[in-house]
Design a protein around this motif. Structure first.
Motif, PDB file in Angstrom:
ATOM      1  N   VAL A 221       0.855  -1.187   0.000  1.00  0.00           N
ATOM      2  CA  VAL A 221       0.000   0.000   0.000  1.00  0.00           C
ATOM      3  C   VAL A 221       0.890   1.236   0.000  1.00  0.00           C
ATOM      4  N   PHE A 222       0.650   2.142  -0.954  1.00  0.00           N
ATOM      5  CA  PHE A 222       1.387   3.396  -1.029  1.00  0.00           C
ATOM      6  C   PHE A 222       0.501   4.541  -0.555  1.00  0.00           C
ATOM      7  N   SER A 223       1.078   5.468   0.185  1.00  0.00           N
ATOM      8  CA  SER A 223       0.411   6.713   0.541  1.00  0.00           C
ATOM      9  C   SER A 223       1.493   7.753   0.785  1.00  0.00           C
ATOM     10  N   HIS A 224       1.097   9.016   0.841  1.00  0.00           N
ATOM     11  CA  HIS A 224       2.093  10.045   1.144  1.00  0.00           C
ATOM     12  C   HIS A 224       2.276  10.177   2.650  1.00  0.00           C
ATOM     13  N   ILE A 225       1.204  10.479   3.356  1.00  0.00           N
ATOM     14  CA  ILE A 225       1.262  10.601   4.810  1.00  0.00           C
ATOM     15  C   ILE A 225       1.180   9.202   5.421  1.00  0.00           C
ATOM     16  N   PRO A 226       1.917   8.942   6.505  1.00  0.00           N
ATOM     17  CA  PRO A 226       1.885   7.602   7.108  1.00  0.00           C
ATOM     18  C   PRO A 226       0.465   7.162   7.469  1.00  0.00           C
ATOM     19  N   LEU A 227       0.238   5.853   7.349  1.00  0.00           N
ATOM     20  CA  LEU A 227      -1.031   5.261   7.771  1.00  0.00           C
ATOM     21  C   LEU A 227      -0.965   4.777   9.216  1.00  0.00           C
ATOM     22  N   PHE A 228       0.091   5.139   9.931  1.00  0.00           N
ATOM     23  CA  PHE A 228       0.197   4.825  11.357  1.00  0.00           C
ATOM     24  C   PHE A 228       0.501   6.126  12.095  1.00  0.00           C
ATOM     25  N   ALA A 229       0.319   6.110  13.402  1.00  0.00           N
ATOM     26  CA  ALA A 229       0.487   7.326  14.205  1.00  0.00           C
ATOM     27  C   ALA A 229       1.949   7.543  14.519  1.00  0.00           C
ATOM     28  N   MET A 230       2.696   8.031  13.529  1.00  0.00           N
ATOM     29  CA  MET A 230       4.130   8.252  13.733  1.00  0.00           C
ATOM     30  C   MET A 230       4.364   9.431  14.678  1.00  0.00           C
ATOM     31  N   TYR A 231       3.721  10.557  14.401  1.00  0.00           N
ATOM     32  CA  TYR A 231       3.843  11.720  15.282  1.00  0.00           C
ATOM     33  C   TYR A 231       2.694  12.680  14.983  1.00  0.00           C
ATOM     34  N   PRO A 232       1.508  12.403  15.532  1.00  0.00           N
ATOM     35  CA  PRO A 232       0.324  13.209  15.222  1.00  0.00           C
ATOM     36  C   PRO A 232       0.474  14.695  15.517  1.00  0.00           C
ATOM     37  N   LYS A 233       1.323  15.064  16.484  1.00  0.00           N
ATOM     38  CA  LYS A 233       1.510  16.481  16.805  1.00  0.00           C
ATOM     39  C   LYS A 233       1.965  17.270  15.586  1.00  0.00           C
ATOM     40  N   TRP A 234       2.661  16.605  14.674  1.00  0.00           N
ATOM     41  CA  TRP A 234       3.136  17.260  13.448  1.00  0.00           C
ATOM     42  C   TRP A 234       2.296  16.865  12.235  1.00  0.00           C
ATOM     43  N   GLY A 235       1.183  16.208  12.461  1.00  0.00           N
ATOM     44  CA  GLY A 235       0.364  15.770  11.348  1.00  0.00           C
ATOM     45  C   GLY A 235       0.890  14.527  10.666  1.00  0.00           C
ATOM     46  N   TRP A 236       1.792  13.799  11.305  1.00  0.00           N
ATOM     47  CA  TRP A 236       2.393  12.610  10.706  1.00  0.00           C
ATOM     48  C   TRP A 236       1.552  11.384  11.064  1.00  0.00           C
ATOM     49  N   SER A 237       0.315  11.386  10.606  1.00  0.00           N
ATOM     50  CA  SER A 237      -0.629  10.314  10.867  1.00  0.00           C
ATOM     51  C   SER A 237      -1.841  10.547   9.980  1.00  0.00           C
ATOM     52  N   THR A 238      -2.712   9.550   9.872  1.00  0.00           N
ATOM     53  CA  THR A 238      -3.928   9.647   9.070  1.00  0.00           C
ATOM     54  C   THR A 238      -5.107   9.323   9.974  1.00  0.00           C
ATOM     55  N   ASP A 239      -6.058  10.261  10.102  1.00  0.00           N
ATOM     56  CA  ASP A 239      -7.052  10.156  11.168  1.00  0.00           C
ATOM     57  C   ASP A 239      -7.997   8.970  11.015  1.00  0.00           C
ATOM     58  N   ASP A 240      -8.273   8.528   9.773  1.00  0.00           N
ATOM     59  CA  ASP A 240      -9.188   7.403   9.587  1.00  0.00           C
ATOM     60  C   ASP A 240      -8.488   6.168   9.020  1.00  0.00           C
ATOM     61  N   ALA A 241      -7.174   6.098   9.194  1.00  0.00           N
ATOM     62  CA  ALA A 241      -6.421   4.970   8.641  1.00  0.00           C
ATOM     63  C   ALA A 241      -6.808   3.638   9.260  1.00  0.00           C
TER      64      ALA A 241
END
Length: 329
Positions: A221-241
């Motif tokens: 699976v390819f995506s730009h933003i991570p599909l896991f909660a890498m660092y939500p404070k910086w938006g490095w996550s996907t809310d409905d992943a």
């Protein structure tokens, strides 16, 4: 899912705050071997289990040998940011050209190249045209893309889709099969508030797309933003992943490849392994080590050490996926 905890040199922390281990080693140990950016690490995925090796070791060589005759071999590049102007990289066109030269010098012709987003910096027609012309110089049969948030500035991704969206669905998502592997390309950069977002229509696409697949089909699976909660404070996550992840749980081997964070990171969650890619443009800080994810200036002689590409090999029958990170230096 767990969140990134910068107090433990990159380890993920559980709900108690204790660092968890990845692949039998803590993140600190993995970093000691490989370096945060662009380290040459080979990861072999067999029956859903990821085992990390240092490139050049006997185990790594054995994993690479899996990509032999009849193998699928592809390359991931990410975050070229064509159009960026700043001290973090005064020549993003030159560094992306170097990445393309490296793709063309791998010693094999990739079956395809995937650019996992932020092709451009300001999503102008000229920038899209420039990156498309540059990627046409890669010696490969096919080039695929997914958009980053920088590819959607001001127009909800319309200029991106005019250039790269032929044959895609919705806002640019799609899937394809080759060498016994099913690939899904997702778009999670168009409905941004703080986190990435997929949306109901795209989640329904994934549900229908995988419904007829056998559970032993390898998925990438390819995506730009991570599909896991890498660092939500910086938006490095996907809310409905998690809704998509739930659809992938029944498959024995799932690999999710993303860009966006401009640095290498690996996380295994049951049968699913997530790999964040480095960039061809400029580094971003480690999570929690700066007030915000702004471009980082490094000495000019060190810049190529923090930029790179990723090559992936898969051998049908052995069901192994070998991933190798390579610096531009």
């Amino acid at each position: 899912m767990t969140d990134y905890d910068a107090r433990h040199d990159g380890a993920f922390a559980d709900d108690t705050g204790r660092p968890t281990a990845e692949h039998g080693m803590t993140r600190r140990q993995l970093l000691r071997h490989a370096g945060w950016f662009g380290g040459a690490v080979v990861l072999t995925v067999a029956s859903g289990e990821v085992i990390s090796h240092i490139a050049g070791s006997p185990d790594a060589s054995a994993g690479a040998a899996a990509a032999g005759s009849g193998a699928l071999r592809f390359v991931q590049v990410s975050d070229s940011h064509i159009g960026f102007q700043g001290p973090a990289n005064t020549d993003v066109v030159g560094s992306f050209a170097e990445a393309i030269r490296q793709v063309n010098s791998l010693g094999f012709r990739p079956d395809f190249v995937m650019h996992s987003g932020d092709l451009t910096h300001l999503s102008t027609a000229g920038q899209f045209d420039q990156v498309k012309q540059m990627m046409a110089g890669m010696r490969t049969d096919r080039v695929f893309t997914v958009p980053g948030e920088h590819d959607s500035i001001g127009d909800a991704g319309r200029a991106y889709r005019r250039t790269f969206g032929a044959g895609t669905l919705g806002d640019g998502w799609y899937s394809f099969d080759t060498h016994g592997v099913h690939f899904i390309a997702l778009v999670n950069t168009l409905s941004l508030e703080k986190l990435g977002h997929l949306g109901t229509e795209q989640i329904d696409f994934v549900r229908k797309d995988v419904a007829g697949l056998s559970s032993d089909t390898p998925l990438v699976v390819f995506s730009h933003i991570p599909l896991f909660a890498m660092y939500p404070k910086w938006g490095w996550s996907t809310d409905d992943a998690l809704q998509v992840i739930a659809l992938l749980r029944r498959f024995s081997s799932v690999t999710c490849l993303n860009g966006h964070v401009h640095q290498l990171f690996t996380k295994t969650d049951g049968n699913i392994t997530f790999h964040s890619a480095t960039t061809t443009a400029y580094p971003l800080p480690q999570p929690g080590r700066a007030p915000a994810p702004t471009p980082q200036v490094v000495p000019a002689r060190q810049l190529k050490e923090v930029l790179g590409i990723r090559s992936v090999g898969y051998h049908r029958g052995d069901r192994e996926l070998a991933i190798k990170e390579q610096r531009l230096a």
